[in-house]
Design an enzyme around this catalytic site. Sequence first.
Site, short mmCIF file in Angstrom:
data_model
loop_
_atom_site.label_atom_id
_atom_site.label_comp_id
_atom_site.label_asym_id
_atom_site.label_seq_id
_atom_site.Cartn_x
_atom_site.Cartn_y
_atom_site.Cartn_z
N ASN A 174 0.71 -1.28 0.02
CA ASN A 174 0.05 -0.06 -0.05
C ASN A 174 0.89 1.30 -0.11
OD1 ASN A 174 -2.90 -0.16 0.40
ND2 ASN A 174 -2.36 -1.87 1.42
N HIS B 238 -8.25 -1.25 6.18
CA HIS B 238 -8.54 -2.39 6.99
C HIS B 238 -9.19 -3.49 5.70
CE1 HIS B 238 -9.42 -5.22 10.08
NE2 HIS B 238 -10.47 -5.32 9.57
N THR C 299 -10.67 6.46 14.96
CA THR C 299 -11.24 7.09 16.42
C THR C 299 -10.80 6.04 17.29
OG1 THR C 299 -13.45 6.09 15.72
CG2 THR C 299 -12.95 8.66 15.22
N LEU D 249 -11.32 0.45 17.83
CA LEU D 249 -10.74 -0.37 16.86
C LEU D 249 -11.44 -0.62 15.60
CD1 LEU D 249 -8.02 -2.03 16.38
CD2 LEU D 249 -9.26 -3.88 17.47
C1 GAR Z 1 -3.34 -4.52 3.97
O1 GAR Z 1 -4.06 -5.58 3.02
C2 GAR Z 1 -4.07 -3.81 5.15
O2 GAR Z 1 -5.43 -3.66 4.74
C3 GAR Z 1 -3.82 -4.56 6.32
O3 GAR Z 1 -2.84 -5.27 6.15
C4 GAR Z 1 -2.04 -5.19 4.87
C5 GAR Z 1 -0.83 -4.54 4.66
O4 GAR Z 1 -0.32 -4.88 3.34
N1 GAR Z 1 -4.27 -3.90 7.46
C6 GAR Z 1 -4.75 -4.51 8.39
O5 GAR Z 1 -4.74 -5.69 8.52
C7 GAR Z 1 -4.78 -3.42 9.47
N2 GAR Z 1 -5.83 -3.94 10.64
P1 GAR Z 1 0.93 -3.96 2.74
O6 GAR Z 1 2.03 -3.82 4.05
O7 GAR Z 1 1.39 -4.66 1.80
O8 GAR Z 1 0.58 -2.88 2.31
#
Ligand code: GAR
Length: 226
Positions: free
Chosen positions: A15, A110, A142, A145
């Site tokens: 991301n 998320h 916020t 969680l």
């Molecule tokens: C992503 O899919 C994001 O949505 C998730 O971690 C991944 C990170 O991928 N986030 C969560 O689970 C937060 N609770 P990346 O490091 O390749 O961007």
Amino acid sequence: MTCRILVLISGSGTNLQALIDSLQAHPDKGQIVAVISNRPQALGLERARNAGLNALALDNRDYPDRESYDQALIEQIDRFRPDLVLLAGFMRILTEQFVSHYRGFLLNIHPSLLPKYKGLNTHQRVLDSGDSEHGSTVHFVTQELDGGPLILQASIQVLSDDTPASLATRVQQQEHNLYPLVMHWFIQGRLRLVDDQACLDGQAIPPAGLRLEDFNNDMREDPYAS
Ligand code: GAR
């Protein structure tokens, strides 16, 4: 004025990479001023360094408790005077103090169609429930969680032979469109948190959030073309 963006990561940083790539054509609009990871080995730090960005590790194992870690993190972040803080796979529960410090300019992505599947292991939980649809959500952070006002969601169909890994791959592909689009809305001053309400262009975003497929044109066009 350039929007100063700080990204928090824990892992591979795909991301983060999508955010970097989508800012490349608009350095005068938004600039990632630093990337901070709680895990020193995170691949995302490598991505940040390759892009010439400030890349810092602040290892949570060096702190006795959540409060002291988040306090140290605030101090690190604030050195960079960010206008926007993006959680991009930052796998930590944040203290009340941290969340209120960045209220209104702290976003998270998320991997579920919130409010479904807050917390961890979302892909497995979708399969266990037999859902036909899955996806990802960007929201304001916020105190609750994964519970802040929803902004934008992207969905995928769940296929009969999907595994948690295959779902994660397809969800992430969507995330790489979703998060940059929302980031550009914020940079442009179109996206705001007013009291507890997420607003786009002065209009309240419905509690269920907006859907990415309704913004295909926004993705194709240069967000800064007049
Ligand atoms: C992503 O899919 C994001 O949505 C998730 O971690 C991944 C990170 O991928 N986030 C969560 O689970 C937060 N609770 P990346 O490091 O390749 O961007």
